[in-house]
Design an enzyme around this catalytic site. Structure first.
Site, PDB file in Angstrom:
ATOM      1  CB  SER A   1      -0.943   0.001   1.210  1.00  0.00           C
ATOM      2  OG  SER A   1      -1.785  -1.126   1.190  1.00  0.00           O
TER       3      SER A   1
ATOM      4  CG  HIS B   1      -2.182   3.944   3.251  1.00  0.00           C
ATOM      5  ND1 HIS B   1      -3.544   3.741   3.244  1.00  0.00           N
ATOM      6  CD2 HIS B   1      -1.625   2.710   3.141  1.00  0.00           C
ATOM      7  CE1 HIS B   1      -3.800   2.453   3.118  1.00  0.00           C
ATOM      8  NE2 HIS B   1      -2.646   1.805   3.072  1.00  0.00           N
TER       9      HIS B   1
END
Length: 282
Positions: free
Chosen positions: A186, A233
């Site tokens: 991610s 993230h």
């Protein structure tokens, strides 16, 4: 907005400086002034073929490749192979996932980045446990990776991907609880998302679609922060945006210095975060 003459489905605001046909990032080749299309470069643009040191380059100065998705395919294959390995071998996730330090146990020694297992910052970028996890990340890698690899070139794209992932791992290590495990691509994918926004801005494309996608992903990240390593993230997004900005906006005469200097600086900041967190925990 015009459409690329070789890829009719792709909108573009850039035209070949020689023939003035519209070209997309995959087709544009850096010239002494602006960009040229592959046909004009192949024909020598009326001046004969360029010597070896001045071979056609991508938007960011990378080498034009026959397969503009090769690195994207390799990264995807590595992720899928490790996902299969994780399903087949119990305990592999514990050995490779990102964790600061497992809680002390009378029978199991403390393990983690804090104890010198820095490889976890890297290996965790390629691990997934749940099918939905790897599907979403690999779809993001495929959709975002191809156009970026075509625009940046293989080496620059790979640097962008790895640095984004490492930055995400470093921020997770810095801010998350030492015993909190983390894994997944991610962070790297968010780096590609930030880079896509930078590239689209550079190409004068409409930023609304990518900004909406980014906003939705950030909302999901915040809403499910108890189950998602939001630090990865954010770290990946910031690093990917910074690196991509250097890749596509570097002045031609100092391109290599600016691009790889920025990559080195981001890696240095990443290393400082890791060293600082390790010092806090030891």
């Amino acid at each position: 907005m015009d459409h690329c003459y070789r890829h009719p489905g792709r909108e573009t605001g850039i035209r070949c400086t020689r023939c003035e046909r519209p070209i997309c990032p995959e087709c544009m080749i850096s010239a002494s002034v602006g960009f040229q299309c592959p046909d004009c470069v192949r024909e020598g643009s009326g001046t004969g073929r360029s010597p070896a040191p001045n071979q056609p380059r991508t938007l960011a100065g990378g080498t034009i490749a026959a397969d503009p998705r090769l690195v994207t395919k390799i990264l995807l294959a590595i992720n899928v192979a490790l996902f299969i390995a994780v399903q087949a071998r119990a305990g592999l996730v514990d050995d490779l996932a990102l964790v600061g330090a497992w809680p002390p146990s009378p029978h199991v020694p403390v393990e983690g980045v804090t104890t010198g297992e820095y490889y976890r910052l890297f290996t965790s970028m390629f691990l997934h446990e749940a099918p939905w996890h790897i599907v979403f990340n690999m779809l993001g890698l495929w959709w975002l990776g191809g156009p970026l690899e075509a625009a940046l070139g293989r080496a620059r794209f790979l640097a962008l991907y790895l640095i984004s992932g490492l930055a995400g791992s470093a921020l997770t290590y810095l801010l998350a609880a030492p015993s909190q495990g983390s894994l997944g691509a991610s962070g790297a994918v968010f780096g590609l998302l930030g880079a896509t926004a930078v590239l689209m801005r550079r190409m004068n494309y409409d930023l609304k679609p990518v900004l909406m996608l980014l906003a939705v992903n950030l909302i999901i990240t915040i809403a499910f922060s108890d189950f998602i390593a939001w630090q990865a993230h954010v770290g990946g997004l910031v690093a990917g945006t910074v690196v991509a900005a250097a890749m596509v906006h570097a002045p031609r005469e100092h391109r290599t210095l600016v691009q790889y200097g920025t990559c080195g600086l981001v890696l240095l900041v990443t290393a400082v975060l890791v060293v600082a967190r390790t010092a806090m925990l030891t």
